[in-house]
Design a protein around this motif. Sequence first.
Motif, short mmCIF file in Angstrom:
data_model
loop_
_atom_site.label_atom_id
_atom_site.label_comp_id
_atom_site.label_asym_id
_atom_site.label_seq_id
_atom_site.Cartn_x
_atom_site.Cartn_y
_atom_site.Cartn_z
N GLU A 72 24.25 8.50 37.76
CA GLU A 72 25.06 8.26 38.95
C GLU A 72 25.54 9.58 39.55
OE1 GLU A 72 29.41 6.32 39.94
OE2 GLU A 72 28.13 5.27 38.49
N ALA A 73 25.96 10.50 38.70
CA ALA A 73 26.42 11.81 39.18
C ALA A 73 25.26 12.59 39.79
CB ALA A 73 27.05 12.60 38.04
N VAL A 74 24.12 12.58 39.14
CA VAL A 74 22.96 13.30 39.64
C VAL A 74 22.52 12.75 41.00
CG1 VAL A 74 20.52 13.76 39.21
CG2 VAL A 74 22.18 14.01 37.35
N ALA A 75 22.58 11.43 41.14
CA ALA A 75 22.21 10.81 42.42
C ALA A 75 23.19 11.18 43.52
CB ALA A 75 22.14 9.29 42.26
N ALA A 76 24.47 11.21 43.19
CA ALA A 76 25.48 11.59 44.18
C ALA A 76 25.27 13.03 44.64
CB ALA A 76 26.88 11.43 43.59
N THR A 98 33.51 11.40 46.97
CA THR A 98 32.41 11.63 47.90
C THR A 98 32.08 13.11 47.90
OG1 THR A 98 33.07 9.78 49.34
CG2 THR A 98 31.65 11.47 50.31
N LEU A 99 30.80 13.44 47.78
CA LEU A 99 30.36 14.82 47.81
C LEU A 99 29.80 15.15 49.18
CD1 LEU A 99 28.48 15.09 44.37
CD2 LEU A 99 30.91 15.34 44.85
N ALA A 100 30.14 16.34 49.70
CA ALA A 100 29.68 16.78 51.01
C ALA A 100 29.23 18.23 50.93
CB ALA A 100 30.79 16.63 52.05
N SER A 101 28.40 18.64 51.88
CA SER A 101 27.97 20.03 52.00
C SER A 101 27.54 20.26 53.45
CB SER A 101 26.80 20.33 51.05
OG SER A 101 25.68 19.55 51.38
N PRO A 102 27.52 21.51 53.90
CA PRO A 102 27.16 21.77 55.29
C PRO A 102 25.83 21.17 55.72
CG PRO A 102 28.18 23.71 54.37
CD PRO A 102 27.99 22.74 53.23
N GLN A 103 24.81 21.28 54.86
CA GLN A 103 23.49 20.80 55.23
C GLN A 103 23.18 19.40 54.72
OE1 GLN A 103 20.44 23.70 54.29
NE2 GLN A 103 21.66 25.39 55.09
N GLN A 132 31.40 18.99 29.83
CA GLN A 132 31.41 18.29 31.11
C GLN A 132 30.14 18.56 31.91
OE1 GLN A 132 33.42 16.05 30.87
NE2 GLN A 132 35.43 16.47 31.75
N THR A 133 29.61 19.78 31.87
CA THR A 133 28.36 20.05 32.60
C THR A 133 27.20 19.29 31.98
OG1 THR A 133 27.77 22.06 31.35
CG2 THR A 133 29.18 22.33 33.29
N ARG A 134 27.18 19.22 30.66
CA ARG A 134 26.10 18.46 29.99
C ARG A 134 26.24 16.97 30.30
NH1 ARG A 134 26.78 22.83 26.24
NH2 ARG A 134 28.64 21.86 25.35
N LYS A 146 19.30 33.99 43.31
CA LYS A 146 19.83 32.74 43.83
C LYS A 146 21.31 32.59 43.48
CE LYS A 146 16.10 30.89 45.64
NZ LYS A 146 16.01 30.57 47.08
N THR A 147 22.02 31.85 44.32
CA THR A 147 23.41 31.48 44.03
C THR A 147 23.60 30.04 44.51
OG1 THR A 147 25.71 32.17 44.19
CG2 THR A 147 24.39 32.35 46.19
N GLY A 148 24.84 29.62 44.62
CA GLY A 148 25.14 28.25 45.03
C GLY A 148 26.51 27.87 44.54
N PHE A 149 26.67 26.62 44.10
CA PHE A 149 27.95 26.21 43.52
C PHE A 149 27.90 26.38 42.01
CE2 PHE A 149 25.50 22.31 43.10
CZ PHE A 149 25.95 21.76 41.91
N TRP A 150 29.09 26.48 41.40
CA TRP A 150 29.18 26.67 39.95
C TRP A 150 29.37 25.30 39.31
CZ3 TRP A 150 28.05 31.16 37.69
CH2 TRP A 150 28.33 31.32 36.33
N LEU A 151 28.45 24.94 38.41
CA LEU A 151 28.38 23.57 37.91
C LEU A 151 29.68 23.10 37.26
CD1 LEU A 151 26.76 21.02 37.51
CD2 LEU A 151 25.74 22.04 35.46
N GLU A 152 30.30 23.93 36.42
CA GLU A 152 31.54 23.52 35.75
C GLU A 152 32.62 23.15 36.77
OE1 GLU A 152 34.90 25.19 32.59
OE2 GLU A 152 33.30 26.52 33.29
#
Length: 228
Positions: A75-79, A42-47, A66-68, A19-25
Motif C-alpha cells: 500500500e505504501a509503495v503504491a501510494a 496523501t503524498l504529493a510532489s511537483p511532478q 521503518q524504511t524496511r 542522484k538525489t531526491g527525498f530521504w526515505l527515513e
Amino acid sequence: MKVLVVLTSHDQLGDTGRKTGFWLEELAAPYYRFQEAGWNVTLASPQGGRPPLDPKSNEPANQTDQTRRFEADPEAVAALANTVRLDSVVADDYDTVFYPGGHGPLWDLAEDADSIRLIEATLRSDKPLALVCHAPGVLRHAVDEDGEPLVRGKRVTGFADSEEDAVALTDVVPFLVEDELKRLGGDYSKLADWAPYVVRDGLLITGQNPASSGPAADALIAFAGARG
C-alpha cells in the motif's frame, strides 16, 4: 485528520553527476506515525507520480525498521508511485502539511510557487506545518501576511552546517539550510550532529535531521490532538 506529505521531484545532486531526491527515513517514519494516529495520508510532489529516492538513504547503514517496513508495504509503495501533482492540491482539503527532506527540496520545492502558496495558505488558515532536515529550507521565499519572511523571529531548526560539511556537500547545495534560516531572521538552534531535535513555534514545527523525522511527526500529532 488529513495530512498532505510533500516530496521533492528533483533527482540531480548539483553538477556532481550523482542522484538525489527525498530521504526515505524522513518519509517512512512519519508515514507510519500518521497511520497509527488514524490520519489519512496523501503524498504529493511537483511532478506527480513516483518521486526520486536519494539512493544513499536506502544504503544499509541508513536503513531503519521503518524504511524496511515501508519498502515491504504494498500500500505504501503504491501510494509513493502515484503522488498527486502539487499544482492540483487545494490547501483547504487538508488539516496539516508535512515536508520530508533529502537534498532534492533545496532545488525544486524551495523555488516552487505552488509549494510557497501551500505553505502560506496552511499557516494563514491556522493549520500546523512541519518540515524536517533540509525541508525547512523550502520556507526561504514564504512570507507572512505583512510580507515579511515567514521564519523571521520564529524558533526553528533544520539541517546544520556541520552536518552538511560532514556529508561533504557544502559546496554542492544551492544554499545551506542553517545559514538561510538565520539570514531570514529565524531564531535557529540545533543539537549535536545527527541527534534528534524538534522545535515548535506556534503552528510551525521543524526537525534538524533524519533522526528528527519521527519525533517531528509525533510533535505534529500531539499538537493537532491538543487543539482538538
